[in-house]
Design a protein around this motif. Structure first.
Motif, PDB file in Angstrom:
ATOM      1  N   ILE A 153       0.839  -1.207   0.000  1.00 11.16           N
ATOM      2  CA  ILE A 153       0.000   0.000   0.000  1.00 11.16           C
ATOM      3  C   ILE A 153       0.870   1.252   0.000  1.00 11.16           C
ATOM      4  N   LEU A 154       1.946   1.241   0.777  1.00 12.00           N
ATOM      5  CA  LEU A 154       2.875   2.375   0.806  1.00 12.00           C
ATOM      6  C   LEU A 154       3.474   2.611  -0.580  1.00 12.00           C
ATOM      7  N   ALA A 155       3.855   1.516  -1.242  1.00  7.81           N
ATOM      8  CA  ALA A 155       4.464   1.639  -2.565  1.00  7.81           C
ATOM      9  C   ALA A 155       3.467   2.185  -3.588  1.00  7.81           C
ATOM     10  N   ILE A 156       2.217   1.757  -3.494  1.00  7.10           N
ATOM     11  CA  ILE A 156       1.199   2.197  -4.449  1.00  7.10           C
ATOM     12  C   ILE A 156       0.828   3.664  -4.239  1.00  7.10           C
ATOM     13  N   THR A 157       0.702   4.066  -2.991  1.00  9.74           N
ATOM     14  CA  THR A 157       0.211   5.424  -2.693  1.00  9.74           C
ATOM     15  C   THR A 157       1.335   6.445  -2.532  1.00  9.74           C
ATOM     16  N   LYS A 158       2.572   6.011  -2.584  1.00  9.35           N
ATOM     17  CA  LYS A 158       3.704   6.914  -2.388  1.00  9.35           C
ATOM     18  C   LYS A 158       3.679   8.051  -3.415  1.00  9.35           C
ATOM     19  N   GLY A 159       3.819   9.263  -2.934  1.00  9.70           N
ATOM     20  CA  GLY A 159       3.842  10.426  -3.814  1.00  9.70           C
ATOM     21  C   GLY A 159       2.482  11.006  -4.123  1.00  9.70           C
ATOM     22  N   GLU A 160       1.409  10.310  -3.701  1.00  7.71           N
ATOM     23  CA  GLU A 160       0.061  10.810  -3.979  1.00  7.71           C
ATOM     24  C   GLU A 160      -0.233  12.063  -3.153  1.00  7.71           C
ATOM     25  N   TYR A 161       0.229  12.062  -1.909  1.00  3.78           N
ATOM     26  CA  TYR A 161       0.043  13.216  -1.027  1.00  3.78           C
ATOM     27  C   TYR A 161       1.347  13.505  -0.300  1.00  3.78           C
ATOM     28  N   GLN A 162       1.491  14.741   0.119  1.00  2.24           N
ATOM     29  CA  GLN A 162       2.635  15.154   0.922  1.00  2.24           C
ATOM     30  C   GLN A 162       2.116  15.750   2.224  1.00  2.24           C
ATOM     31  N   ALA A 163       2.859  15.501   3.297  1.00  2.00           N
ATOM     32  CA  ALA A 163       2.474  16.078   4.579  1.00  2.00           C
ATOM     33  C   ALA A 163       2.653  17.585   4.538  1.00  2.00           C
ATOM     34  N   GLU A 164       1.776  18.282   5.224  1.00  2.00           N
ATOM     35  CA  GLU A 164       1.911  19.733   5.314  1.00  2.00           C
ATOM     36  C   GLU A 164       3.160  20.072   6.115  1.00  2.00           C
ATOM     37  N   PRO A 165       3.913  21.092   5.678  1.00  2.00           N
ATOM     38  CA  PRO A 165       5.092  21.488   6.451  1.00  2.00           C
ATOM     39  C   PRO A 165       4.695  21.925   7.836  1.00  2.00           C
ATOM     40  N   LYS A 166       5.586  21.664   8.789  1.00  2.00           N
ATOM     41  CA  LYS A 166       5.326  22.070  10.159  1.00  2.00           C
ATOM     42  C   LYS A 166       5.119  23.570  10.219  1.00  2.00           C
ATOM     43  N   SER A 167       4.168  23.983  11.019  1.00  2.00           N
ATOM     44  CA  SER A 167       3.806  25.390  11.093  1.00  2.00           C
ATOM     45  C   SER A 167       4.963  26.241  11.572  1.00  2.00           C
ATOM     46  N   ALA A 168       5.442  27.126  10.692  1.00  2.00           N
ATOM     47  CA  ALA A 168       6.517  28.035  11.061  1.00  2.00           C
ATOM     48  C   ALA A 168       6.028  29.025  12.099  1.00  2.00           C
ATOM     49  N   LYS A 169       4.747  29.363  11.994  1.00  2.00           N
ATOM     50  CA  LYS A 169       4.161  30.315  12.936  1.00  2.00           C
ATOM     51  C   LYS A 169       4.218  29.775  14.353  1.00  2.00           C
ATOM     52  N   GLY A 170       3.875  28.490  14.501  1.00  2.00           N
ATOM     53  CA  GLY A 170       3.907  27.886  15.821  1.00  2.00           C
ATOM     54  C   GLY A 170       5.311  27.821  16.379  1.00  2.00           C
ATOM     55  N   GLY A 171       6.296  27.496  15.486  1.00  2.00           N
ATOM     56  CA  GLY A 171       7.670  27.433  15.926  1.00  2.00           C
ATOM     57  C   GLY A 171       8.184  28.784  16.357  1.00  2.00           C
ATOM     58  N   LYS A 172       7.855  29.830  15.605  1.00  2.00           N
ATOM     59  CA  LYS A 172       8.294  31.178  15.944  1.00  2.00           C
ATOM     60  C   LYS A 172       7.679  31.629  17.265  1.00  2.00           C
ATOM     61  N   SER A 173       6.424  31.280  17.465  1.00  2.00           N
ATOM     62  CA  SER A 173       5.757  31.677  18.704  1.00  2.00           C
ATOM     63  C   SER A 173       6.459  31.078  19.914  1.00  2.00           C
ATOM     64  N   LYS A 174       6.820  29.794  19.814  1.00  2.00           N
ATOM     65  CA  LYS A 174       7.501  29.148  20.929  1.00  2.00           C
ATOM     66  C   LYS A 174       8.889  29.761  21.149  1.00  2.00           C
ATOM     67  N   LEU A 175       9.579  30.088  20.048  1.00  2.00           N
ATOM     68  CA  LEU A 175      10.896  30.705  20.165  1.00  2.00           C
ATOM     69  C   LEU A 175      10.800  32.054  20.854  1.00  2.00           C
ATOM     70  N   ILE A 176       9.777  32.836  20.507  1.00  2.00           N
ATOM     71  CA  ILE A 176       9.582  34.142  21.135  1.00  2.00           C
ATOM     72  C   ILE A 176       9.341  33.988  22.632  1.00  2.00           C
ATOM     73  N   ILE A 177       8.543  32.971  22.997  1.00  2.00           N
ATOM     74  CA  ILE A 177       8.266  32.728  24.415  1.00  2.00           C
ATOM     75  C   ILE A 177       9.552  32.399  25.167  1.00  2.00           C
ATOM     76  N   ILE A 178      10.387  31.535  24.543  1.00  2.00           N
ATOM     77  CA  ILE A 178      11.656  31.175  25.172  1.00  2.00           C
ATOM     78  C   ILE A 178      12.522  32.407  25.385  1.00  2.00           C
ATOM     79  N   ILE A 179      12.614  33.259  24.351  1.00  2.00           N
ATOM     80  CA  ILE A 179      13.438  34.467  24.444  1.00  2.00           C
ATOM     81  C   ILE A 179      12.937  35.374  25.552  1.00  2.00           C
ATOM     82  N   ILE A 180      11.610  35.534  25.629  1.00  2.00           N
ATOM     83  CA  ILE A 180      11.027  36.397  26.664  1.00  2.00           C
ATOM     84  C   ILE A 180      11.356  35.866  28.050  1.00  2.00           C
TER      85      ILE A 180
END
Length: 256
Positions: A153-180
């Motif tokens: 099944i993995l071989a047949i469906t490979k490339g049909e969909y791609q995972a959404e990139p991890k939210s940069a917004k969420g990562g930046k928010s956490k980084l800002i919190i750490i800095i604060i």
């Protein structure tokens, strides 16, 4: 005409009354759900990690559900309701797959989400069941059959969909919190050293330790795709649960 209506109502009520109950969503969320206990723990874990990795890279969710019995229910009807109820796959892609096994009934059904029906066709599902699952299941080699089937099944469906990139917004928010937090601790430390407010506190490095621990927890959670700081599960990334995918009846079934 009246007798026909009564008969039709009887059929509808029969399906409603005698339909097998859908099990609740697994908690914590899992892709491999062996309610019959036919897999060894290491076998279940290997399949789980394999499917989690594929989910992380493609967003396609392949779930395995193994139960003892259908309890008189129809394998197509029950597995379809199960896939729909659990919402396997992503809501906007409908890219879920359910491999359902009823051990005592010796029944198999592969349910395919709307979004994969053109790729993982009914014919392909039938071939997977006939060539990979049935021969191994007849020999009691359940893990081998499921491993081979999921790989196909993995071989047949490979490339049909791609995972959404991890939210940069969420990562930046956490980084800002750490800095604060770090800046606040530095200011507090400097203030205490200067005897601010007439009170003194120890500056033995505990502030730095606290900041480091907070940063590490947040970074670890983000890297594993977790939703909370307390998620420290090991291996292959965490699985956050099914995404609300829909099904239209595509796939195939069989027995062994």
């Amino acid at each position: 005409m009246f007798r026909f209506k009564i008969y039709f109502l009887y059929i509808v009520l029969s399906f409603t009354i005698f339909a097998k109950d859908i099990p609740p969503l697994p908690n914590p969320p899992k892709l491999v759900n062996d309610f019959a206990g036919i897999l060894q723990p290491q076998e279940s874990n290997q399949l789980e990690q394999k499917l989690r990795i594929y989910n992380d890279s493609s967003s396609t969710q392949i779930a395995i559900v193994i139960e003892n019995s259908l309890e008189g229910d129809d394998v197509f009807d029950y597995s379809f309701r199960l896939a729909q109820n659990w919402g396997i796959g992503q809501k906007d892609k409908n890219n879920g797959v359910l491999i359902y096994i009823a051990i005592q009934d010796r029944k198999i059904r592969i349910q395919v989400g709307y979004g994969l029906e053109a790729t993982l066709t009914d014919a392909a599902c039938k071939q997977i069941i006939e060539e990979l699952i049935k021969p191994t299941f007849k020999q009691g080699q359940y893990y081998a059959g499921l491993d081979a089937a999921t790989s196909r099944i993995l071989a047949i469906t490979k490339g049909e969909y791609q995972a959404e990139p991890k939210s940069a917004k969420g990562g930046k928010s956490k980084l800002i919190i750490i800095i604060i937090i770090v800046v606040a601790l530095l200011l507090l430390s400097a203030f205490n050293k200067n005897g601010g407010g007439g009170r003194t506190y120890s500056s033995s490095g505990s502030d730095w330790w606290t900041a480091a621990m907070i940063g590490n927890a947040m970074s670890g959670s983000r890297n594993r795709g977790g939703s909370s700081w307390g998620d420290f599960s090991s291996g292959g990334g965490s699985f956050g649960g099914f995404g609300g995918g829909g099904f239209g009846g595509g796939g195939s079934g069989g027995d062994w």
